[in-house]
Structures are given as structure tokens and as C-alpha cells.
Design an enzyme around this catalytic site. Structure first.
Site, PDB file in Angstrom:
ATOM      1  N   HIS A 244      -1.637  11.749 -16.056  1.00 46.81           N
ATOM      2  CA  HIS A 244      -2.936  12.117 -15.490  1.00 46.81           C
ATOM      3  C   HIS A 244      -3.387  13.458 -16.065  1.00 46.81           C
ATOM      4  CE1 HIS A 244      -6.134  12.795 -12.623  1.00 46.81           C
ATOM      5  NE2 HIS A 244      -5.890  11.639 -12.028  1.00 46.81           N
TER       6      HIS A 244
ATOM      7  N   GLY B 280       2.276   1.191   2.251  1.00 44.32           N
ATOM      8  CA  GLY B 280       1.049   1.809   1.760  1.00 44.32           C
ATOM      9  C   GLY B 280      -0.102   0.829   1.848  1.00 44.32           C
ATOM     10  N   LEU B 281      -1.132   1.061   1.066  1.00 41.52           N
ATOM     11  CA  LEU B 281      -2.301   0.186   1.161  1.00 41.52           C
ATOM     12  C   LEU B 281      -1.951  -1.267   0.893  1.00 41.52           C
ATOM     13  CD1 LEU B 281      -5.409   1.929  -0.400  1.00 41.52           C
ATOM     14  CD2 LEU B 281      -5.091   1.092   1.930  1.00 41.52           C
TER      15      LEU B 281
ATOM     16  N   GLY C 184       7.519  -1.679   1.956  1.00 38.51           N
ATOM     17  CA  GLY C 184       6.468  -0.722   1.626  1.00 38.51           C
ATOM     18  C   GLY C 184       5.332  -0.838   2.620  1.00 38.51           C
TER      19      GLY C 184
ATOM     20  N   ARG D  69      -8.301   8.420 -18.881  1.00 37.79           N
ATOM     21  CA  ARG D  69      -7.196   9.346 -18.650  1.00 37.79           C
ATOM     22  C   ARG D  69      -6.276   9.494 -19.862  1.00 37.79           C
ATOM     23  NH1 ARG D  69      -5.602   7.698 -12.404  1.00 37.79           N
ATOM     24  NH2 ARG D  69      -7.497   8.573 -11.480  1.00 37.79           N
TER      25      ARG D  69
ATOM     26  N   GLY E 223       1.191  -2.749   1.044  1.00 36.01           N
ATOM     27  CA  GLY E 223       2.160  -3.251   2.019  1.00 36.01           C
ATOM     28  C   GLY E 223       1.578  -3.379   3.411  1.00 36.01           C
TER      29      GLY E 223
ATOM     30  N   ARG F 170      -4.678   2.621 -16.881  1.00 37.43           N
ATOM     31  CA  ARG F 170      -5.487   2.319 -15.682  1.00 37.43           C
ATOM     32  C   ARG F 170      -6.699   3.234 -15.618  1.00 37.43           C
ATOM     33  NH1 ARG F 170      -6.069   4.564 -10.809  1.00 37.43           N
ATOM     34  NH2 ARG F 170      -4.195   5.850 -10.867  1.00 37.43           N
TER      35      ARG F 170
ATOM     36  N   SER G 297      -6.751   2.034  -8.700  1.00 35.54           N
ATOM     37  CA  SER G 297      -5.442   1.902  -8.068  1.00 35.54           C
ATOM     38  C   SER G 297      -5.578   1.478  -6.611  1.00 35.54           C
ATOM     39  CB  SER G 297      -4.678   3.232  -8.164  1.00 35.54           C
ATOM     40  OG  SER G 297      -3.479   3.158  -7.437  1.00 35.54           O
ATOM     41  N   LEU G 298      -6.398   2.214  -5.852  1.00 35.60           N
ATOM     42  CA  LEU G 298      -6.621   1.837  -4.447  1.00 35.60           C
ATOM     43  C   LEU G 298      -7.205   0.433  -4.365  1.00 35.60           C
ATOM     44  CD1 LEU G 298      -8.120   5.164  -3.011  1.00 35.60           C
ATOM     45  CD2 LEU G 298      -5.796   4.287  -2.741  1.00 35.60           C
TER      46      LEU G 298
END
Length: 637
Positions: A266, A42-43, A40, A330, A45, A435, A440-441
Site C-alpha cells: 500500500h 470480519g465482514l 472468522g 496502488r 465471516g 486490488r 476489499s470491503l
């Protein structure tokens, strides 16, 4: 199996410091002897791969995209949380910790959540130093806005493309390590199997998605940073190729799967427009800062939204949750929208949406201010719908989005399979049953940049004399043969049904029975239907082409095999938990006014499932201990 989360001793604020002070370290010269695989980019990985390589490890990084900068983190829009209190509105680490713990309905570990809040402030400094163009106030201070479930402004943002800007920063760091030959990057390669030798994760089998060829890769440790699995619903806000295959393969090799039924719906996506649609589009939660959500009070309303007077509108979130209003969390916002839509008050051609209206904020702040905050989101909405949201309310609807569940990990982000780590969305660690937006970020980044690069050394310190792991080991041959057999079974099947048609049916089962609301009867029915669909898949699926070539249908079929098994576990987990908490809402367990009815006495634990064989799982429990906060009834009224 006794689950040891390895929580450090000491006061809550001292636990991470204590860990850092006492964990084993590896000096840079010895790190050069050790290989790590990161799956992965993404942020989580990219951050992990770049940081591990910078520290001296030899890293291989794999992603199925054609470039790491197309990882799904790029789709995160609204922002990233940090307790820096730039607004002087009473924010601090403790408040952020409590907001997150409460937002998850007290189904996560105190120590993990506090660490998340504690590391949030230095993370913003980290990204600012990398050049991320965060929005700023007139005087130059970084700007903030609010997200759901909080009463302070702690979300840092770069218009509506925060994930993209953070990922570009991570990609730059990763590229530097690729150029330095400390990271070997394998784009368009997908992991097919985890290789286990003597009870430890020692490598992976990957498929080149262009040529179809399989290859073997060994390492002293494997890190999964593969994101969530909400694509099991078929229609979701996730990118089309997002999947849960890597974590499911790891689960089948011994890693426990925690809270699989905790998936987030969401509240702010574009509504489904037709039965043939294959993707839903996320509109950022940040829009709820300045947009007001409403439906007409008249079920049979035919007028255009701008022609409906104020007294004939139902601002249902503000009515039901006056303390938080449009910024309710959410899970609550999605259920409230579902309740209004199910009651017949939905809007749009399929009456499956609610309005998100900026009329009042534009009148109060001016169009230019709204444009500066959300301009790209309004442009995206215009391109997709043809409607100018500056002059007419958006139509939004709930949609499958994030996975709070994932591989069980301890405080070190280590799974129950030695040598295998899970970071970011693919673990269960920080969000409990729901969450909060913009966390998440944050979790992906602190896992990848700050936590894993330190904790993995505590494990690898025992591997300094191991030497290179050979890919000639029998375990690699067995794993590769298993992958070949799977593909041959699929490609040689002479069925008549497409992969998408079967996946769409799985998605409907999951959406109807294991999404925003669940019942015992519905979940039992879903389990039966999933088993039948799984049998039908192997009899009826038709995949054309060859294995040794670019074959996206074969890739999709392989991922659906995993989703068909994972979906059953999600329903089993939801069926076992006889309470409502966060996004897990069992209709049998609700208060008289329709809110979630939690049962702390019987269900204050993390469910961690062991795989025996397909459809056969064993439940293990990690009891949740609350030493610093006593769980209370979650209320946003």
C-alpha cells in the site's frame, strides 16, 4: 489435476442469473439438519454466519479476537465501491468490471469480476437499510469519492471509518443470530487444524486462547473467512495477530493455494520509524483524492516542507501519470514512491517517505470540507506523529497490506478440498495481480452476504441424509494429536531466541526479495535463507510458559511455523512467473520507462500450487480465458 472453475454458460451479464436459476436449493426445514463452521468474524465471516443462520443452518463461528466487532475489517478506512452512478459521470457495471479487471492487470477471471461489479449496487442498498451512516450530499443522496485506478466517483464512505461502520452493521446481524441461538460464537478461539474425513472437510480442531485447551467441532461444511497473510512481512498494516495459519492448514490438507506471490504494498502508510517497530499504520488511500504527493527536487533538501517553493517540488505521480495523477493504482504508486526513495529523494529522518500535501485542497475547498471528509484520519496522524496535517504535509511510505493470492476457489467459492469454502481476502478470486482501492470491503461483503449462502447449498444438497458428524471419528483424534505434538515440540525446545526476533528476520528477507520488486537471483537467495531460518527456528526458538494456559508467545510461534513454510511458496511462485504484472514486478521484465512488462502468451493463467511436503510444491494452471475483453497494455498515462 484439471481445474474446473465451473463458470456458468451465457453472456457475461447473464452468468450469475443463470447460476441462481439452476443451482440446487435446500428448503428451510432441511437446512436445520445441517451444520456449518465459519472461521472468522470480519465482514465476510460475520455476513456469512448471520445470513446462513437466518436461512436456517446451524452455525458455529470462531474468531481469535475477544469479540467479533474487533475483526480486522474494522481497520478499512476509505470506502466501498459500487457502480450506482449517483454522480452521472458515466459509471456503470461494465465500466467497474473493466476497471477492476484492468487494475488486476488481467490476471483474474472475467466472470468473477463481473459478478463483483454486478452485486455492488444492491450491496450498498443492503447496508443503507441496515443503518450504515454513509456520507450524504446536501440533498440527502449518498456521497461518493474516487479511489486509485478509476476516473469516476463510485466509492461510498463513512468519513475515514467505513470498515468500522460496515462491521458494526454485520456485528448487529450476527448478534441477532447469536441471541436466537442459531449461531454459536466462540471468541478467543483459533483454528489449529482442518479435519478431513473421506476426502471432505468435516470439522476443525481449535485452541481456546485463554485456557490453552483444545476442542473438536464437526460440521457438514467449513467456511474460511480468515483474511490475508501479509503479516508474513512482520511489519505490515495488518493487526498484530492477523495470520495465515487456517488457510495454510487447509492447503496442507489438499486445498490448492493460488497466486501466493501476489501481495499488495500500500502506498499510503506511515513510514517505519525504528528497527524495533512492530506495526505499521495505514493512512487511507482516500486521502489521495485531495492530497498531492511530492518529493523535493533536491536530494539534499534540508528545509521544512512548507518552505520549499512550488518550482522545487516534484509531483512525480502527476508528472509520470498525467491521466490519473495522484490516483494511480496502488502497485504503480508504491513502485513510483520506491523509485524516488531509492534514488535518494526520500524525506523524513530515515529518508524513507514522501510528502502527502493538502495545502492546495484546503485553499480550494476550505479546512472544514477537508475535515468533514478525513477528520478522524488527520486526528490519528496528529496523535501518532505530533504533526498537524492541516498545516504541514503528511509523510507517507509504502507498506505490506493486502493479499490478492489465497486459496484457489471456483465460481462457487469452493476450494479443491470438498466441503471447504474460502471467502473474502483469504481466497484469490477477484483481484488478479493488484486490488483496486475500496474493492476489499466489497468483495468480503458480497462473498459473505450474497454468494456463499447460495452456492454452499449446491454442495450440501447431497448431505441431507448424512446426519450429525461425530467428533469421535479417528480423523479428529489424529488431527488433535498432530496439534498437541506441534505445541509440545515448540514449548520443549530449549533455544535462546524469541519468536519476534525470528519473525522480524523472515520479514526482512521477504521485504528485500519478494515485495515491490523481485529478481531471479534475489528470490533464489530468499528461498535458501528461508529454509535456513526454518531450521534455525526449530533449534533456537524459546517459548516460556505452558501449553495449557494463556500464552501469546506460543500462539505467535505456532503462526510463525506456518509463515516460514508459506514464505517459501510465495518466493517459488514469484520465481516461476517470468513476467511482471500488477504487484508482481520482476526487474528483468520491464519496459524501457520502467513499467511492468506482462507476458500474456506464456503466463495468462492462475498458478495453483499443490502441497506435497514442506518445501515441495506442484504447480497446476487454470488458463484464463478472455471472451469479452481483450487484455491490453495497462496504462495510466
Amino acid at each position: 489435476m484439471k481445474l474446473d472453475a465451473k463458470i456458468p454458460t451465457g453472456d457475461l451479464k447473464d452468468k450469475w442469473k443463470n447460476y441462481q436459476s439452476h443451482c440446487r436449493l435446500i428448503n428451510p426445514a432441511n437446512k436445520r439438519k445441517l451444520d456449518i463452521i465459519v472461521v472468522g468474524s470480519g465482514l465476510a465471516g460475520a455476513g456469512a454466519a448471520a445470513t446462513l443462520a437466518e436461512g436456517g443452518y446451524n452455525v458455529k463461528c470462531f474468531c481469535f479476537q475477544d469479540t467479533p466487532r474487533r475483526a480486522h475489517s474494522i481497520a478499512a478506512q476509505g470506502g466501498i465501491n459500487a457502480a450506482k452512478n449517483y454522480q452521472n459521470d458515466g459509471d456503470n457495471t461494465w465500466r467497474m468490471f473493466y476497471d477492476t479487471l484492468k487494475g488486476g492487470d488481467f490476471r483474474s477471471r472475467e466472470a468473477n469480476v463481473y459478478r463483483l461489479a454486478e452485486l455492488s449496487a444492491p450491496l450498498i442498498d443492503h447496508f443503507a437499510q441496515q443503518g450504515v451512516p454513509f456520507a450524504r450530499e446536501y440533498g440527502g443522496v449518498l456521497a461518493n469519492r474516487s479511489f486509485g485506478g478509476v476516473q469516476v466517483q463510485r466509492t461510498f464512505y463513512a468519513r475515514g471509518q467505513t470498515g468500522q461502520q460496515l462491521l458494526l452493521a454485520s456485528y448487529s446481524q450476527l448478534s441477532r443470530q447469536i441471541a436466537a441461538k442459531k449461531v454459536q460464537m466462540f471468541s478467543r478461539h483459533e483454528v489449529q487444524e482442518i479435519v478431513v474425513i473421506d476426502g471432505k472437510a468435516r470439522g476443525v480442531i481449535v485452541r481456546d486462547l485463554v485456557s490453552g485447551e483444545l476442542s473438536r467441532h464437526s460440521a457438514h461444511a467449513v467456511v474460511l473467512a480468515t483474511g490475508g497473510y501479509s503479516k508474513v512481512f512482520f511489519l505490515s498494516t495488518l493487526a498484530m495477530n492477523c495470520n495465515g495459519s487456517a488457510i495454510w492448514k487447509a492447503h496442507k490438507k489438499g486445498a490448492l493455494f493460488a497466486s501466493p506471490s501476489f501481495t499488495q504494498i500500500h502506498p499510503t502508510a506511515l513510514p517505519q520509524g525504528s528497527e524495533t517497530q512492530s506495526k505499521l499504520t495505514l493512512m487511507s488511500e482516500s486521502l489521495r483524492n485531495d492530497g498531492r504527493i511530492w518529493v523535493p527536487k533536491n536530494k539534499d533538501e534540508k528545509r521544512a516542507p512548507n518552505d520549499i517553493p512550488e518550482e522545487e517540488r516534484d509531483y512525480y505521480l502527476e508528472r509520470r501519470y498525467p491521466a490519473f495523477g495522484n490516483l494511480a493504482p496502488r502497485d504503480i504508486s508504491s513502485r513510483a514512491a520506491k523509485e524516488r526513495i531509492d534514488a535518494g529523494y526520500g524525506v523524513g529522518p530515515l529518508k524513507n517517505a514522501v510528502y502527502l500535501d493538502f495545502k492546495h485542497s484546503i485553499a480550494r475547498l476550505g479546512k472544514d470540507t477537508i475535515k468533514s471528509r478525513y477528520g478522524n484520519l488527520f486526528e490519528m496522524y496528529l496523535k501518532i506523529t505530533g504533526i498537524d496535517a492541516y498545516t504541514e504535509p503528511m509523510k507517507i511510505s509504502p507498506a505490506p497490506h493486502f493479499s490478492m493470492g489465497g486459496l484457489w476457489v471456483d465460481y462457487e467459492l469452493h476450494t479443491t478440498l470438498p466441503g471447504l469454502y474460502a471467502i473474502g481476502e483469504c481466497n484469490f478470486a477477484d483481484h488478479g495481480a493488484n486490488r483496486l482501492g475500496a474493492n476489499s470491503l466489497l468483495q468480503a461483503s458480497v462473498d459473505g452476504y450474497f454468494i456463499l449462502p447460495l452456492t454452499i447449498g449446491n454442495y450440501l444438497a447431497d448431505d441431507l441424509k448424512t446426519g450429525k458428524i461425530s467428533t469421535d471419528h479417528a480423523a479428529f483424534s489424529e488431527a488433535e494429536a498432530s496439534v498437541k505434538n506441534k505445541f509440545e515440540k515448540i514449548i520443549n525446545n530449549n533455544g535462546t531466541k524469541t519468536v519476534d526476533s525470528l519473525h522480524r528476520r523472515l520479514g526482512k528477507i521477504m521485504w528485500q526479495e519478494c515485495a515491490m520488486s523481485r529478481t531471479k537471483e534475489g528470490l533464489e537467495k530468499a528461498i535458501r535463507e528461508i529454509r535456513e531460518l526454518r531450521e534455525e527456528f526449530y533449534k533456537e526458538v524459546k517459548v516460556t510458559g505452558k501449553i495449557q494456559e494463556f500464552n501469546q508467545e506460543l500462539d505467535k510461534a505456532s503462526r510463525l511455523v506456518d509463515f516460514l513454510e508459506m514464505a517459501e511458496l510465495m518466493c517459488v511462485d514469484a520465481l516461476e512467473r517470468n513476467e511482471s504484472c500488477g504487484a508482481h514486478f520482476r526487474e528483468e521484465y520491464q519496459t524501457s520507462d520502467g513499467e511492468a512488462l506482462r507476458n500474456d502468451e506464456s503466463y495468462s493463467y492462475v498458478s495453483a500450487w499443490e502441497f506435497k511436503n514442506v518445501g515441495n510444491f506442484i504447480l497446476h494452471k487454470e488458463e484464463l480465458k478472455f471472451e469479452f475483453v481483450q487484455p491490453s497494455v495497462r496504462s495510466y498515462k
